[in-house]
Design a protein around this motif. Structure first.
Motif, PDB file in Angstrom:
ATOM      1  N   SER A  16       0.848  -1.193   0.000  1.00  0.00           N
ATOM      2  CA  SER A  16       0.000   0.000   0.000  1.00  0.00           C
ATOM      3  C   SER A  16       0.886   1.246   0.000  1.00  0.00           C
ATOM      4  CB  SER A  16      -0.897  -0.002   1.244  1.00  0.00           C
ATOM      5  OG  SER A  16      -0.085  -0.058   2.408  1.00  0.00           O
ATOM      6  N   TYR A  17       0.243   2.395  -0.047  1.00  0.00           N
ATOM      7  CA  TYR A  17       0.943   3.676   0.020  1.00  0.00           C
ATOM      8  C   TYR A  17       0.653   4.307   1.372  1.00  0.00           C
ATOM      9  CZ  TYR A  17       2.483   8.374  -1.075  1.00  0.00           C
ATOM     10  OH  TYR A  17       3.131   9.565  -1.056  1.00  0.00           O
ATOM     11  N   PRO A  18       1.606   4.846   2.125  1.00  0.00           N
ATOM     12  CA  PRO A  18       3.013   5.067   1.760  1.00  0.00           C
ATOM     13  C   PRO A  18       3.903   3.853   1.993  1.00  0.00           C
ATOM     14  CG  PRO A  18       2.579   6.018   3.904  1.00  0.00           C
ATOM     15  CD  PRO A  18       1.277   5.453   3.422  1.00  0.00           C
ATOM     16  N   GLY A  19       3.351   2.730   2.401  1.00  0.00           N
ATOM     17  CA  GLY A  19       4.141   1.516   2.498  1.00  0.00           C
ATOM     18  C   GLY A  19       4.875   1.354   3.814  1.00  0.00           C
ATOM     19  N   MET A  20       5.736   0.342   3.847  1.00  0.00           N
ATOM     20  CA  MET A  20       6.474  -0.024   5.056  1.00  0.00           C
ATOM     21  C   MET A  20       7.926   0.406   4.883  1.00  0.00           C
ATOM     22  SD  MET A  20       6.071  -1.811   7.902  1.00  0.00           S
ATOM     23  CE  MET A  20       4.690  -2.926   7.628  1.00  0.00           C
ATOM     24  N   SER A  21       8.420   1.257   5.806  1.00  0.00           N
ATOM     25  CA  SER A  21       9.813   1.687   5.731  1.00  0.00           C
ATOM     26  C   SER A  21      10.606   1.086   6.877  1.00  0.00           C
ATOM     27  CB  SER A  21       9.906   3.220   5.812  1.00  0.00           C
ATOM     28  OG  SER A  21       9.349   3.802   4.661  1.00  0.00           O
ATOM     29  N   GLY A  22      11.870   0.789   6.630  1.00  0.00           N
ATOM     30  CA  GLY A  22      12.692   0.240   7.693  1.00  0.00           C
ATOM     31  C   GLY A  22      14.090  -0.078   7.218  1.00  0.00           C
ATOM     32  N   GLU A  23      14.880  -0.557   8.163  1.00  0.00           N
ATOM     33  CA  GLU A  23      16.259  -0.943   7.873  1.00  0.00           C
ATOM     34  C   GLU A  23      16.276  -2.401   7.436  1.00  0.00           C
ATOM     35  OE1 GLU A  23      18.797  -0.269  11.219  1.00  0.00           O
ATOM     36  OE2 GLU A  23      20.611  -0.103   9.990  1.00  0.00           O
ATOM     37  N   LEU A  24      17.037  -2.680   6.397  1.00  0.00           N
ATOM     38  CA  LEU A  24      17.101  -4.037   5.854  1.00  0.00           C
ATOM     39  C   LEU A  24      18.188  -4.840   6.555  1.00  0.00           C
ATOM     40  CD1 LEU A  24      15.917  -5.840   3.540  1.00  0.00           C
ATOM     41  CD2 LEU A  24      17.878  -5.106   2.157  1.00  0.00           C
ATOM     42  N   MET A  25      17.847  -6.069   6.962  1.00  0.00           N
ATOM     43  CA  MET A  25      18.824  -6.985   7.556  1.00  0.00           C
ATOM     44  C   MET A  25      18.603  -8.382   6.976  1.00  0.00           C
ATOM     45  SD  MET A  25      20.999  -5.603   9.728  1.00  0.00           S
ATOM     46  CE  MET A  25      21.487  -6.762  11.019  1.00  0.00           C
TER      47      MET A  25
END
Ligand SMILES: [Zn+2]
Length: 488
Positions: A300-309
């Motif tokens: 969806s918008y604005p979506g899921m933001s985060g740090e990639l591991m």
């Protein structure tokens, strides 16, 4: 005026000649312009006497009757949408097509005869399937022409479906569902499958080879003038063979320019194309194509933001399959972050469930085989509540490179998993429908279908999806609009 007969190209047709020695049956429902002619022998296919209970509105009491009833039902769905002064003749048969216990050819269909330079042809030196050519000419082009000896002189569309589907050695357990109500469960909905295949036969196909780019017998197909390579601005009729073959491999860069489809798109396809955006570090920043999952929440918008591991649970120290519950180290790494795992060994839903249990926000599955754009993630698991997508093997390698300098809990790689609201899912930035152009080429699927990224799903994607509705036009579907573009 010239005719092309596809029977001369295949061994399958030669086999069918023998079957035609049996008495054919046919049916033309009152008022319908689509007639069906069976080529099945006694006791087989449409004539299978096995008793069955009526199902999903199909009143047949033998397997053969139910198969026939679906044909008549689907023929009338099409007949209700098309106009022609000439009946459309469909040759229908059940055959023992290629099978294993876990895979099967469901069936196939296509125009059986094709014509160019017939009266009223909208363009010269261009192949049109016979059903469309007859409509445009206003008479039956095969009348009065010598039969080629095949017995199929007047056949417009030829279809064949797998008579063994669902048996232990042929996609065990998944039969054709013969009800009219779409309640197919784990079976394969025959109404939708046949609706799709007849769409090809009516004109949703090119006779030009997508793998070599060579036009059939040196002439373009009615379809070709609407296919545009958006990277070069050339249509298929203005390309060399090499350019056509190259454009067939450009993922999401081959668009349909027909005005009818383009006009219908805003009422059919949803705004928002799934995508992965990487903001930092600069070395990998940018937008990446993703394949959506059939389980879990939609992007969806604005979506899921985060740090990639990454999850790393393999001895090579690079890959993580996440096929078992995550270790303490991996759990610490992905908790509250977006996890990168590798495809392989277990199902996508098992991987995502394990990563979800460790507290991750979302999952990227890096492919383990070459190919683009990334396919979707199949499977079902209603308990999955985090989003997941597939990325290509190349994009996975690029991100793993950037993750090499991470600590146990930080990587500095920040991503957003969401949708690009500037485009509709299944359309290009100019609002034109995208055709299916995977790399590597998929014989039988590439080019002559809509792209799998279309959402909601369309009838003429290369696979039958569960959310279709026995409808071929807007606001549900684009198939009829494409047929109108080519002349219907
Ligand atoms: Zn198809």
């Amino acid at each position: 005026m010239k005719k092309l007969n596809f029977a001369h190209r295949s061994l399958v047709a030669a086999t069918l000649l023998a079957i035609m020695a049996y008495a054919p049956i046919s049916a033309l429902a009152a008022g319908s312009i689509v007639s069906i002619v069976s080529r099945d022998p006694a006791g087989f296919g449409f004539n299978d006497p096995t008793p069955v209970a009526p199902v999903g509105g199909n009143p047949g009491v033998t397997l053969g009757e139910q198969r026939w009833n679906v044909y008549r039902y689907v023929a009338d769905l099409w007949a209700n949408e098309l106009t022609s002064s000439e009946p459309i003749t469909v040759s229908a048969g059940w055959e023992e097509l290629t099978c294993t216990a876990s895979s099967a050819v469901l069936g196939s269909a296509g125009a059986y005869n094709a014509w160019y330079n017939f009266p009223n042809a909208p363009v010269t030196n261009t192949w049109h399937g016979q059903a469309l050519a007859n409509k445009l000419a206003g008479f039956n082009l095969s009348d009065g022409t010598p039969d080629d000896g095949s017995g199929y002189g007047n056949v417009d569309i030829k279809t064949q479906f797998n008579v063994n589907l669902g048996k232990s050695d042929c996609l065990a357990g998944s039969s054709f569902y013969l009800g009219f109500d779409g309640a197919h469960g784990t079976d394969i909905d025959f109404v939708e499958t046949l609706l799709h295949e007849l769409g090809h036969g009516l004109g949703f196909q090119t006779f030009t080879s997508g793998s070599t780019g060579a036009p059939y017998a040196g002439l373009a197909s009615a379809w070709d003038r609407f296919m545009l390579d958006t990277t070069t601005g050339k249509t298929w009729t203005g390309m060399t063979d090499g350019e056509r073959a190259a454009s067939a491999l450009k993922g999401r860069k081959l668009a349909w320019t027909g005005a009818q489809v383009t006009a219908a798109i805003p009422s059919v396809l949803s705004l928002g194309v799934p995508q992965l955006s990487v903001s930092t570090p600069a070395s990998v920043a940018g937008k990446y194509e993703v394949g959506s999952a059939s389980f879990g929440p939609a992007l969806s918008y604005p979506g899921m933001s985060g740090e990639l591991m990454p999850v790393v649970d393999q001895a090579n120290g690079v890959t993580g399959l996440a096929c078992t519950p995550l270790s303490a180290v991996n759990t610490l790494a992905v908790k509250g972050r977006i996890a990168l795992v590798d495809r392989g060994t277990c199902t996508f839903s098992i991987k995502v469930k394990n990563v979800q249990a460790a507290g991750a926000l979302a999952v990227l599955v890096a492919d383990n085989a070459a190919g683009s754009p990334p396919s979707g993630l199949g499977g079902t698991d209603p308990s999955i509540i985090i989003p997941a997508v597939r990325i290509t093997i190349d994009d996975g390698a690029k991100l793993k490179d950037a993750l090499k300098s991470r600590s146990r809990t930080h990587s500095g790689v920040f991503v957003n998993l969401g949708v690009d609201m500037s485009m509709r899912a299944g359309a290009d930035p100019s609002g034109r429908a995208l055709l299916f152009t995977p790399n590597p080429y998929q014989g039988g699927s590439s080019v002559s279908h809509f792209d799998t990224i279309a959402f909601p799903n369309l009838l003429m994607e290369p696979s039958i999806n569960g959310d279709l509705g026995q409808v071929v036009k807007a606001p549900k579907d684009l198939t009829l609009h494409l047929l109108k573009d080519v002349g219907w």
